[in-house]
Write a protein that holds these residues in place. Structure first.
Motif, PDB file in Angstrom:
ATOM      1  N   ALA A  64     -36.797  28.690  50.639  1.00  0.00           N
ATOM      2  CA  ALA A  64     -35.647  29.327  49.892  1.00  0.00           C
ATOM      3  C   ALA A  64     -34.455  28.138  50.288  1.00  0.00           C
ATOM      4  O   ALA A  64     -33.314  27.980  49.383  1.00  0.00           O
ATOM      5  CB  ALA A  64     -35.416  30.428  50.467  1.00  0.00           C
ATOM      6  N   GLU A  65     -34.427  27.501  51.219  1.00  0.00           N
ATOM      7  CA  GLU A  65     -33.258  26.476  51.526  1.00  0.00           C
ATOM      8  C   GLU A  65     -33.725  25.186  51.429  1.00  0.00           C
ATOM      9  O   GLU A  65     -32.675  24.182  50.913  1.00  0.00           O
ATOM     10  CB  GLU A  65     -32.923  26.667  52.752  1.00  0.00           C
ATOM     11  N   SER A  66     -34.888  24.849  50.849  1.00  0.00           N
ATOM     12  CA  SER A  66     -35.115  23.328  50.390  1.00  0.00           C
ATOM     13  C   SER A  66     -35.018  23.378  48.916  1.00  0.00           C
ATOM     14  O   SER A  66     -35.712  23.871  48.035  1.00  0.00           O
ATOM     15  CB  SER A  66     -36.555  23.064  50.915  1.00  0.00           C
TER      16      SER A  66
ATOM     17  N   ARG B 281     -31.077  30.066  46.536  1.00  0.00           N
ATOM     18  CA  ARG B 281     -32.304  30.749  47.105  1.00  0.00           C
ATOM     19  C   ARG B 281     -33.378  31.097  46.502  1.00  0.00           C
ATOM     20  O   ARG B 281     -34.699  30.633  46.366  1.00  0.00           O
ATOM     21  CB  ARG B 281     -32.055  31.501  48.216  1.00  0.00           C
ATOM     22  N   SER B 282     -32.964  31.851  45.216  1.00  0.00           N
ATOM     23  CA  SER B 282     -34.149  32.310  44.406  1.00  0.00           C
ATOM     24  C   SER B 282     -34.624  31.034  43.555  1.00  0.00           C
ATOM     25  O   SER B 282     -35.823  31.137  43.269  1.00  0.00           O
ATOM     26  CB  SER B 282     -33.974  33.660  43.643  1.00  0.00           C
ATOM     27  N   ASN B 283     -33.743  30.262  43.079  1.00  0.00           N
ATOM     28  CA  ASN B 283     -34.231  29.214  42.306  1.00  0.00           C
ATOM     29  C   ASN B 283     -35.044  28.413  43.137  1.00  0.00           C
ATOM     30  O   ASN B 283     -36.133  27.560  42.586  1.00  0.00           O
ATOM     31  CB  ASN B 283     -33.121  28.112  41.782  1.00  0.00           C
ATOM     32  N   ASN B 284     -34.704  28.106  44.567  1.00  0.00           N
ATOM     33  CA  ASN B 284     -35.341  27.112  45.376  1.00  0.00           C
ATOM     34  C   ASN B 284     -36.873  27.844  45.790  1.00  0.00           C
ATOM     35  O   ASN B 284     -37.920  26.998  45.335  1.00  0.00           O
ATOM     36  CB  ASN B 284     -34.719  26.971  46.493  1.00  0.00           C
ATOM     37  N   LEU B 285     -36.905  29.040  45.771  1.00  0.00           N
ATOM     38  CA  LEU B 285     -38.199  29.693  46.110  1.00  0.00           C
ATOM     39  C   LEU B 285     -38.982  29.654  44.759  1.00  0.00           C
ATOM     40  O   LEU B 285     -40.284  29.258  44.859  1.00  0.00           O
ATOM     41  CB  LEU B 285     -37.966  31.166  46.592  1.00  0.00           C
TER      42      LEU B 285
END
Length: 552
Positions: A157-159, A46-50
Motif C-alpha cells: 500500500a505504501e510502495s 494507498r488503494s491506488n498503490n495496492l
C-alpha cells in the motif's frame, strides 16, 4: 475513459478522491483511547498503490480477491483497491474453520487473499489446500512470525506514487457476497456494479445529491464538491457489525461512495460501551447494527449508565438482517430521542424489500415494513398475493437485482425466477401483505436458523453431531432467544449403550464447525422426530425442545 453514463464503484471512488477534501477522514478504526485515522488523501494513495501492486502480480479484470479479517481499515482499503483494479470482492467469515475457509477460497476461485495476522496458523494450512491463490497478503502483526509465502499489506500500500491506474471500467464489473446455502455451505451472490448502485438507491441517499438521482459519475462528484464548498458535511457512519456480512459491507460502500467516513472497532466482539464512547468521541452521525442481537445490549448498557454519554451527534441507527423488536426501539429512543431508527428489510440477494422507520413520533409494529416500489408478494406457485387477504407468500423484488449465484445455475433459477416475463429475486422470506400495502415479515420458509445475524443451516450441524460415536440421529432447530434472536438447539437420539453428555457433544461440534454454529443446548430423546419416509419433522422436534427447555 469509462463511459460516464455507466456506474462502477472504482470510477465513483476515483471521482470522490478528486473532489473531496484531502484532509477529511475516510476511515477511522477505534481502539480504546486511541484511533487509527486514514484521511481521504491516504485512502486514495494507498488503494491506488495496492491496486497497482495486484495488477503487477498478474491480476486481471474479474479475478477474485478474498478478504479474511475482522473489521479494520485494511478491509475497506482492499475493497476500494479491488474496485479500482476491477477485481471481484469475496467476503470470508472470520469465524470459519479450515474446511469452511478452504471451501470459500476454492469455490470463489480466489487468486488473492488478504488476511489478518491473527489467522497466520490457519493460512499456513490453507495455502497447502488452495494452490490457485497467487498471493497471500498479510495485515500487520509481527513480521518475524509471518508465513514465509505472505507479503506485508503495508509494503504494497505504501510502495508507488499513489496515482490512479487509468483503467477503463465497466458497469458489468462484479462484487460477490457469500451467504449461507441450503446445505450449509455458502453461495456467492453475484452483483453487477451498475445493479448494486441502483439497488443502493442510485446515489439518492447521499447528502450531496439532495434526494435526486445523479445522471452520471461526473454529476455525482460535482454535487459533492458543491455540497462541501457550501459548508456541508459528508456522512460519518459507525459500522458496528462485521464488514464481511452484507449489512456492514453495503452500508460502508454507500458511505464511502458519498465521500463519507466509515468508523469501525478493534474489539473481537460487539461492546456497547466501546460503541457509545466512539460515537461521542468521533461525533458519529449514524450507526449500523443487526437487530436485537445488538440493540438489546445497547439498551441494557444505556439503562445501566444514564447520562454517561451525550450521543448528541447520533441521528440514525440502521439495522438489517435480524428482527428488531418495537419495545427495544422505544427503549433506545428514550436515550436518543432525536434519532431515527431505520429497520431495513433486505438480503444479500435483494436490497430494498422494505423499510420501517421509528422515531419519537411513532413507528410500525415489529416486523412490519413499508413495501418497496419494485416489490411484490407471490405464493409458491407464483400467483400474486392480494393485499389484505391474509394469504402468506414470498416477498419478491425486481429491478436491479443480482445475476445469481456463482457456479450454481440450479439455485439461481429457483431464487431468481421469471414471472410473467419479469425477473425477480425471491430469497425465501414469508410474509403477508396488509390492506395498506405494508408487509408483515413472518420469517424464512426454510429451516434456516438466524442467530445474531449469522445463518446456520441444520443439516451441517446435524452431520457434525452424527459423526460422534454416541449419537445415533440428530436434528437441529432454532428456538426463540432474547440475545441471539434464535438459539441453535439440537435434539439427539443417543446411540445404543452410550451415555448422553451435552458438554461433550457441544465440544465435538466445535472441533468441526465455527463456534456460532454450535448448539447452545442439546436435548436427548428416545426416538427421533422423523416421518415414515425418513424426512425430518422439524416442527415437532422444535416443540419438544421448547417444552423441555422451558422456552416460550
Amino acid at each position: 475513459m469509462t463511459d460516464q453514463s455507466t456506474w462502477n464503484f472504482g470510477d465513483i471512488l476515483e471521482a470522490v478522491d478528486r473532489v473531496n477534501s484531502p484532509d477529511a477522514p475516510a476511515l477511522i478504526h477505534a481502539d480504546g483511547d486511541s484511533a487509527k485515522v486514514l484521511l481521504w488523501s491516504d485512502l486514495a494513495r494507498r488503494s491506488n498503490n495496492l491496486a497497482a501492486a495486484l495488477v503487477a502480480r498478474g491480476a486481471s479484470p474479474d479475478d477474485k480477491i478474498a478478504i479474511y479479517t475482522r473489521n479494520c481499515t485494511e478491509y475497506l482499503q482492499t475493497l476500494v483497491a479491488a474496485f479500482k483494479a476491477r477485481l471481484v470482492h469475496v467476503n470470508v467469515n472470520f469465524r470459519y474453520l479450515d474446511d469452511e475457509l478452504a471451501y470459500i477460497i476454492e469455490n470463489s476461485d480466489a487468486r488473492f487473499v488478504v488476511f489478518g495476522s491473527e489467522f497466520d496458523d490457519r493460512v499456513e494450512r490453507l495455502a497447502e489446500r488452495c494452490p490457485k491463490v497467487r498471493s497471500w497478503i498479510r495485515i500487520a502483526g509481527d513480521a518475524d512470525a509471518a508465513p514465509a509465502f505472505s507479503e506485508p499489506f503495508d509494503e504494497l500500500a505504501e510502495s508507488g506514487d499513489g496515482s490512479p491506474l487509468g483503467l477503463e471500467r465497466s458497469g458489468d464489473d462484479l462484487l460477490f457476497i457469500y451467504t449461507g446455502g441450503t446445505t450449509g455451505m455458502p453461495k456467492g451472490v453475484m452483483w453487477r456494479a451498475e445493479d448494486l448502485w441502483g439497488a443502493l438507491g442510485h446515489g439518492i441517499n447521499s447528502p450531496s445529491n439532495r434526494g435526486k438521482r445523479p445522471s452520471d459519475v461526473n454529476e455525482h462528484a460535482a454535487n459533492l464538491s458543491a455540497h462541501l464548498e457550501a459548508g456541508g458535511v459528508a456522512p460519518k457512519q459507525l459500522v458496528a457489525c462485521p464488514l464481511m456480512h452484507g449489512t456492514g459491507l453495503l452500508t460502508a460502500i454507500t458511505c464511502l461512495s458519498s465521500g463519507g467516513c466509515v468508523v469501525t472497532h478493534a474489539g473481537a466482539s460487539f461492546d456497547p460501551v466501546e460503541m457509545f464512547e466512539t460515537v461521542d468521541g468521533h461525533e458519529v452521525a449514524s450507526v449500523v447494527i443487526v437487530g436485537d442481537a445488538f440493540a438489546r445490549p445497547m439498551l441494557k448498557t444505556l439503562n445501566e449508565n444514564p447520562g454517561r454519554w451525550s450521543l448528541s451527534s447520533l441521528r440514525v441507527i440502521m439495522s438489517s438482517g435480524v428482527m428488531w423488536s418495537r419495545e427495544v426501539k422505544q427503549g433506545l429512543l428514550e436515550h436518543v430521542p432525536n434519532a431515527m431508527l431505520a429497520d431495513m428489510f433486505g438480503s444479500s440477494e435483494a436490497v430494498g424489500f422494505g423499510t420501517s422507520i421509528t422515531s419519537k413520533q411513532g413507528g410500525n409494529r415489529t416486523a412490519r415494513f413499508m413495501i418497496g416500489d419494485l416489490c411484490k408478494v407471490f405464493t409458491e406457485d407464483h400467483r400474486e398475493v392480494e393485499p389484505g387477504s391474509g394469504e402468506r407468500g414470498f416477498v419478491a423484488r425486481t429491478g436491479p437485482i443480482p445475476l445469481g449465484y456463482y457456479k450454481d445455475p440450479e439455485k439461481t433459477a429457483r431464487t431468481f425466477p421469471v414471472i410473467d416475463g419479469v425477473r425477480y429475486s425471491i430469497p425465501g422470506d414469508w410474509c403477508t401483505v396488509e390492506a395498506d400495502g405494508t408487509l408483515t415479515l413472518l420469517g424464512r420458509g426454510s429451516v434456516c436458523i438466524n442467530t445474531a445475524g449469522e445463518k446456520v443451516y441444520p443439516e451441517e450441524v446435524e452431520e457434525a453431531l452424527k459423526t460422534h460415536a454416541a449419537v445415533e440421529d440428530a436434528l437441529v432447530v432454532g428456538l426463540p432467544d432474547e440475545k441471539w434472536g434464535q438459539a441453535v438447539t439440537a435434539i439427539v437420539e443417543p446411540a445404543a449403550g452410550s451415555e448422553f453428555d451435552e458438554d461433550v457433544l457441544r465440544a465435538h461440534v466445535k472441533t468441526q464447525l465455527a463456534a456460532y454454529k454450535t448448539p447452545k443446548r442439546i436435548v436427548a430423546v428416545d426416538t427421533m422426530f422423523r416421518a415414515p419416509n425418513g424426512k425430518a419433522d422439524y416442527k415437532s422436534a422444535a416443540a419438544h425442545a421448547a417444552r423441555v427447555l422451558g422456552v416460550d
